[in-house]
Motif scaffolding. Structure first.
Motif, PDB file in Angstrom:
ATOM      1  N   PHE A 127       0.809  -1.213   0.000  1.00 32.30           N
ATOM      2  CA  PHE A 127       0.000   0.000   0.000  1.00 32.30           C
ATOM      3  C   PHE A 127       0.848   1.272   0.000  1.00 32.30           C
ATOM      4  N   GLY A 128       2.112   1.162  -0.359  1.00 31.80           N
ATOM      5  CA  GLY A 128       2.980   2.329  -0.368  1.00 31.80           C
ATOM      6  C   GLY A 128       2.814   3.173  -1.625  1.00 31.80           C
ATOM      7  N   ILE A 129       3.876   3.900  -1.941  1.00 29.32           N
ATOM      8  CA  ILE A 129       3.832   4.835  -3.061  1.00 29.32           C
ATOM      9  C   ILE A 129       4.042   4.138  -4.404  1.00 29.32           C
ATOM     10  N   ILE A 130       4.640   2.938  -4.395  1.00 29.67           N
ATOM     11  CA  ILE A 130       5.019   2.294  -5.649  1.00 29.67           C
ATOM     12  C   ILE A 130       3.816   1.989  -6.541  1.00 29.67           C
ATOM     13  N   PRO A 131       2.709   1.419  -6.030  1.00 26.19           N
ATOM     14  CA  PRO A 131       1.573   1.171  -6.926  1.00 26.19           C
ATOM     15  C   PRO A 131       1.035   2.439  -7.588  1.00 26.19           C
ATOM     16  N   LYS A 132       1.039   3.571  -6.866  1.00 24.60           N
ATOM     17  CA  LYS A 132       0.556   4.825  -7.452  1.00 24.60           C
ATOM     18  C   LYS A 132       1.492   5.312  -8.547  1.00 24.60           C
ATOM     19  N   VAL A 133       2.800   5.170  -8.319  1.00 25.51           N
ATOM     20  CA  VAL A 133       3.774   5.586  -9.331  1.00 25.51           C
ATOM     21  C   VAL A 133       3.634   4.724 -10.582  1.00 25.51           C
ATOM     22  N   ILE A 134       3.445   3.425 -10.401  1.00 25.52           N
ATOM     23  CA  ILE A 134       3.300   2.536 -11.560  1.00 25.52           C
ATOM     24  C   ILE A 134       2.036   2.881 -12.347  1.00 25.52           C
ATOM     25  N   SER A 135       0.947   3.148 -11.640  1.00 20.33           N
ATOM     26  CA  SER A 135      -0.294   3.522 -12.331  1.00 20.33           C
ATOM     27  C   SER A 135      -0.121   4.821 -13.117  1.00 20.33           C
ATOM     28  N   ALA A 136       0.547   5.804 -12.507  1.00 15.80           N
ATOM     29  CA  ALA A 136       0.805   7.061 -13.210  1.00 15.80           C
ATOM     30  C   ALA A 136       1.723   6.839 -14.403  1.00 15.80           C
ATOM     31  N   PHE A 137       2.713   5.976 -14.243  1.00 15.63           N
ATOM     32  CA  PHE A 137       3.633   5.669 -15.344  1.00 15.63           C
ATOM     33  C   PHE A 137       2.910   5.007 -16.510  1.00 15.63           C
ATOM     34  N   LEU A 138       2.047   4.042 -16.220  1.00 13.27           N
ATOM     35  CA  LEU A 138       1.366   3.316 -17.285  1.00 13.27           C
ATOM     36  C   LEU A 138       0.439   4.223 -18.093  1.00 13.27           C
TER      37      LEU A 138
END
Length: 269
Positions: A127-138
């Motif tokens: 639940f950290g920042i990584i899933p949000k960054v990946i979603s923004a990247f995609l």
């Protein structure tokens, strides 16, 4: 022959780039308020502009604090989109073989809803920042690739041949001819990418997060706190506009010749 009169101060203000969108926004807000009053729309369906402004004023410190995780995820995802998107576009534009293998897969990947695969990122990365960054990247990756490929392919082959005839290496020819010619298209893709990165970050916060504007919106929907939800939407809109403006400023610094030509054409029209 009489000299043309210089525009007055009022005329200059009305012709400013920010005035017309602002006036149109005022019209939308007025129409929004009048529609609620005329059709007696209840507050639990659509809040009035006054209620939204009241929440923005009273909860501004909290909204500002919650906007930081969203901004951070958006910027990180956008930078990754630019970092990987431009090199991938160079490979696609420079090789028919790479294009035949990679480009269809990129198009296919865009048909998969990101909201459907975002829960997997939470399972894999927590639940950290990584899933949000990946979603923004995609969400931001594809526009950069498409625009950059179009820019690299639009380079005049005669200019490339001339540069190579002058004993220029492939790297020098790329830096002197291909890259400057493709920069306007690359920045067009970056402008689209930075706004979509905001959407991607919010999608990641919807799926699993305890902070961010997406979390505020999800919590507000659960409690039917529509004024707060609309206030969060205003924050997201401001975030997208600010990031778009920053990319536009960078474009003016990097390729001022193209920006001046574009402004001259807009002014003439």
């Amino acid at each position: 022959m009489a000299e043309a009169k210089s525009p007055s101060g009022l005329s200059k203000v009305l012709n400013a780039a920010w005035v017309r969108p602002f006036l149109f926004l005022v019209v939308i807000v007025v129409a929004w308020d009048l529609s609620i009053r005329l059709f007696h729309i209840p507050a639990y369906q659509i809040p009035s502009p006054g209620d939204v402004v009241s929440v923005l004023i009273s909860d501004w410190p909290e909204l500002l604090r919650q906007s930081w995780p969203t901004t951070y995820a958006t910027i990180c995802g956008f930078l990754l989109s630019a970092l990987f998107g431009v090199p991938v576009a160079m490979l696609i534009a420079g090789s028919k073989t790479v294009e035949s293998y990679v480009y269809p897969l990129l198009v296919f990947s865009q048909s998969v809803p990101k909201i459907a695969i975002a829960p997997l990122f939470v399972v894999w990365f927590g639940f950290g920042i990584i899933p949000k960054v990946i979603s923004a990247f995609l969400l931001g990756f594809f526009p950069v690739v498409v625009s950059a490929v179009q820019g690299f392919k639009s380079v005049d082959p005669d200019m490339v041949d001339l540069a190579r005839a002058m004993q220029g290496s492939r790297f020098k020819v790329f830096c002197a001819v291909n890259l400057p010619h493709a920069m306007p298209a690359i920045f067009s893709g970056l402008k689209v990418s930075v706004t979509l990165a905001v959407v991607g970050a919010v999608v990641g916060e919807f799926v699993g997060s305890n902070s961010g504007i997406g979390y505020v919106m999800q919590r507000s929907i659960g409690t039917f706190d529509l004024p707060t939800m609309f206030a969060a939407l205003v924050i997201l809109a401001l975030l997208g506009v600010i990031l778009f403006w920053i990319v536009d400023r960078i474009e003016r610094l990097v390729i001022p010749w193209h920006v001046s030509q574009r402004d001259d054409i807009s002014f003439a029209s």
